[in-house]
Write a protein that holds these residues in place. Structure first.
Motif: not given
Length: 270
Positions: A88-93, A153-154, A178-179
């Protein structure tokens, strides 16, 4: 994106206290540290003395052109499939133009999914916010991140720097990292004549070893295929990444077949 939703991701880069919405266009912590938010929907929390620089507009324009033509669409699709549908909460680094985050959000199984893109480049964050409707923050991956503990969450990161201890901190218990890393054959035709930077053949293996004290490996997927690129596409490819700052040789304008080959490493937080 609202200033209140942006604040829910963030902590003060000075004292670590949660940031809150102190409108108009200001984020503030309980200790009085305040930060001006941008009207376009993001905030810059990079320290004034940070000498690192992110991708410039020319590199991002090249990336927009190349990715927009669909050359890396199989990679984006595989990445999206690797993100748990329940996230539900995704960070794009290292979000770049937001291309990969848009793909993930386009297949998210939860209509309430929220996302945050961060990058060292303010222009990259601006483009990601515009393209995805996500929250955005300008931040340096190599510094302590101005993100709250367990806020995601991811975390996804594609061809970008990785701060594994900080990713571990901002993920919830059992959260997923996930990389996407290039394999040893990625862009081998361009590397053979010096137009692209060399890639170590064991990047995925080294990542798993580096992450072993913080993450469990769930799986590794290889995505490999041939791209038929015209001269303009080759120029965009060479101009959109790290090679843009180092290359001397340019494309000769002819069409050519170029190998795309990446490993998608799925990790679970200890």
């Amino acid at each position: 994106m609202t200033l209140a939703s942006l604040a829910e991701w963030l902590r003060c880069p000075h004292c670590g206290s949660p940031l809150t919405d102190a409108a108009p266009l200001t984020l503030r912590c309980e200790n009085g540290h305040a930060f001006d938010a941008n009207k376009r929907g993001y905030v810059n929390l990079v320290a004034a003395n940070d000498r690192m620089t992110g991708d410039d507009a020319a590199m991002l324009d090249a990336r927009d052109a190349f990715l927009g033509a669909g050359h890396y669409e199989p990679i984006r699709d595989a990445l999206a499939a690797a993100v748990p549908s329940a996230a539900e909460r995704i960070v794009d680094a290292g979000c770049g133009t937001g291309y990969y985050l848009a793909g993930v959000l386009g297949t998210a199984g939860n209509s309430d999914t929220r996302a945050l893109g961060f990058d060292l480049s303010p222009e990259a964050v601006r483009r990601t916010v515009r393209a995805t409707g996500s929250d955005g923050v300008v931040a340096d991956t190599w510094r302590p991140l101005p993100l709250r503990d367990g806020c995601a969450d991811a975390v996804i990161t594609v061809f970008a720097p990785r701060n594994l201890p900080e990713f571990h901190r901002i993920l919830r218990t059992d959260g997923r990292l996930i990389v996407v890393v290039p394999s040893g054959t990625h862009l081998r035709e361009l590397r053979a004549d010096g137009r692209a930077l060399d890639v170590p053949a064991d990047k995925a293996e080294r990542l798993q070893e580096e992450a072993s004290s913080l993450f469990d490996v769930i799986g590794v997927e290889r995505v490999a295929y041939a791209m038929e690129l015209d001269g303009a596409a080759v120029e965009h490819l060479l101009g959109m990444g790290p090679a843009a700052r180092h290359r001397e040789a340019a494309s000769d304008g002819r069409s050519e077949s170029v190998t795309a080959s990446v490993d998608i490493v799925r990790l679970r937080r200890h």
